[in-house]
Design an enzyme around this catalytic site. Structure first.
Site, mmCIF file in Angstrom:
data_model
loop_
_atom_site.group_PDB
_atom_site.id
_atom_site.type_symbol
_atom_site.label_atom_id
_atom_site.label_comp_id
_atom_site.label_asym_id
_atom_site.label_seq_id
_atom_site.Cartn_x
_atom_site.Cartn_y
_atom_site.Cartn_z
ATOM 1 N N SER A 10 -15.933 -3.622 9.715
ATOM 2 C CA SER A 10 -14.967 -3.734 10.561
ATOM 3 C C SER A 10 -13.699 -3.361 8.945
ATOM 4 C CB SER A 10 -14.470 -5.590 10.875
ATOM 5 O OG SER A 10 -13.046 -5.145 11.665
ATOM 6 N N LYS A 59 -16.468 -11.947 10.788
ATOM 7 C CA LYS A 59 -16.176 -10.856 9.814
ATOM 8 C C LYS A 59 -15.813 -11.617 8.655
ATOM 9 C CE LYS A 59 -11.899 -8.175 8.521
ATOM 10 N NZ LYS A 59 -11.643 -6.625 8.915
ATOM 11 N N ARG A 69 0.768 -1.047 -0.331
ATOM 12 C CA ARG A 69 -0.527 0.262 -0.098
ATOM 13 C C ARG A 69 1.006 1.362 0.165
ATOM 14 N NH1 ARG A 69 -3.984 -2.301 2.951
ATOM 15 N NH2 ARG A 69 -4.947 -4.044 1.067
ATOM 16 N N GLY A 110 -11.576 -4.230 -1.141
ATOM 17 C CA GLY A 110 -11.538 -4.130 -2.534
ATOM 18 C C GLY A 110 -12.927 -2.495 -3.321
ATOM 19 N N GLU A 163 -12.352 -14.972 10.344
ATOM 20 C CA GLU A 163 -12.591 -14.465 8.916
ATOM 21 C C GLU A 163 -12.569 -15.175 7.747
ATOM 22 O OE1 GLU A 163 -9.952 -10.516 8.685
ATOM 23 O OE2 GLU A 163 -11.363 -10.252 6.246
HETATM 24 P P1 13P Z 1 -10.624 -4.398 3.847
HETATM 25 O O1 13P Z 1 -11.041 -3.416 4.446
HETATM 26 O O2 13P Z 1 -9.016 -2.891 3.341
HETATM 27 O O3 13P Z 1 -10.391 -5.423 3.131
HETATM 28 O O4 13P Z 1 -9.309 -5.070 4.945
HETATM 29 C C1 13P Z 1 -10.266 -5.741 6.439
HETATM 30 C C2 13P Z 1 -9.316 -6.211 7.074
HETATM 31 O O5 13P Z 1 -9.254 -7.026 8.159
HETATM 32 C C3 13P Z 1 -9.148 -7.779 5.630
HETATM 33 O O6 13P Z 1 -8.789 -9.335 6.691
#
Ligand code: 13P
Length: 332
Positions: A292, A221, A33, A265, A179
């Site tokens: 999140s 998540k 980034r 994204g 997640e």
């Molecule tokens: P993004 O919202 O940038 O996708 O990142 C959240 C995140 O914690 C991905 O693991």
């Protein structure tokens, strides 16, 4: 297991009008980034940028927790105050990314499995001492219709690891965010994304149950149900909201503490508008549905800071605050 504590923390994470800010980019992701915006990737600039994020005034109005990275949970401001202490003074919980990244799944054609279970019990104890109340582990699921991905082995391996991680977290009194991210890349349809997402979530809750994970002390998540980013038939916010929530209603147990999204994204505006639509269309869900986001909240701030870290410092904080408030405003 201290169920009361887990439940209390999980409920706080998804309190009304609030969500989570993810600033847990690994060195690899952070480098990508920064380099894309011509910023040097050195400890000093990482510290400077993360200090900006942590010291943004007023963000506690919309943000209940920050997800930190191993480096960040130990980091201090230039004046010597620990980031976790700054957050805690504002009533913001500190979380920690504990997985060690998505690695190639053995005997598979390009799929990934997230590693990091070895030594996790001890690392969690240390993170708890450092001030973490919740944790995150991200698994990656790739959709590739031509190659019949994802495979069952990928879904089962990843969700099993998520459940083992979640159980270890709860043993030490840390709320697990589980997640599974179904990647946006590709040209698949929204229907296929829904099919894969449901299959993944069903397997995830099966594995969590198998390993005795306490759902009122757990946060899901995940990604929204979306067509692949290269699919010409993009969907309206309303369709995305309905597909996503209807799937949750089918497969997510009612006693889960809450559901939050990654932005994955989508643009900052897209991620807010779609979350807003879900909260607007549905009043009677068993769980709060919140955010999140990493890029979905940080991106405008990161771009301003990258242009001129000194001159734009306050402007970048203002941009961060605006994105956070915009999201907090749309969640119930
Ligand atoms: P993004 O919202 O940038 O996708 O990142 C959240 C995140 O914690 C991905 O693991």
């Amino acid at each position: 297991m201290n169920k009361e504590l887990l439940k209390e923390v999980a409920n706080k994470m998804v309190a009304s009008g609030k969500g989570i800010l993810a600033i847990d980019e690994s060195h690899g992701t952070c480098e990508k980034r920064f380099v894309a915006l011509n910023v040097s990737f050195e400890e000093k600039s990482r510290q400077n940028y993360r200090e900006l994020l942590v010291t943004t005034k007023g963000i506690e109005e919309a943000v209940s927790g920050y997800i930190l990275f191993d480096e960040t949970i130990r980091q201090k401001t230039t004046e010597g105050e620990k980031f976790v202490d700054i957050l805690s003074k504002k009533g913001i919980l500190s979380g920690i990314k504990v997985d060690k990244g998505a690695k190639d799944l053995a005997l598979s054609d390009g799929e990934k499995v997230t590693e990091g279970l070895d030594g996790l019990r001890e690392r969690l104890v240390e993170y708890k001492e450092l001030g973490a109340s919740f944790a995150k582990w991200r698994a990656v699921i790739i959709i590739d219709e031509q190659n019949n991905l994802p495979t069952n082995s990928c879904i089962v391996s990843n969700t099993h690891a998520l459940a083992r991680y979640a159980a270890l977290c709860q043993e030490v009194g840390i709320v697990p965010m589980v997640e599974p991210e179904i990647l946006l890349d590709g040209n698949h349809s929204i229907e296929l994304c829904r099919e894969v997402s449901e299959k993944t979530w069903i397997e995830l809750f099966k594995q969590l149950e198998l390993l005795n994970v306490y759902l009122p002390g757990t946060i899901l998540k995940t990604s929204m149900i979306l067509p692949g980013i290269n699919n010409k038939n993009q969907a309206s916010d309303e369709i995305i909201a309905k597909e996503t929530i209807e799937s949750f209603k089918k497969v997510v147990p009612k006693d889960l503490a809450g559901i939050v999204f990654l932005s994955g994204g989508q643009t900052a505006e897209e991620s807010t508008n779609r979350l807003a639509k879900m909260n607007e269309l549905y009043n009677d869900l068993p769980w709060p549905v919140s955010f999140s986001y990493g890029r979905g909240i940080q991106q405008p701030a990161l771009e301003l800071w990258a242009k001129d870290a000194k001159k734009n410092y306050k402007l970048a904080q203002q941009a961060l605050l605006e994105r956070a408030i915009a999201n907090g405003r749309v969640v119930k």
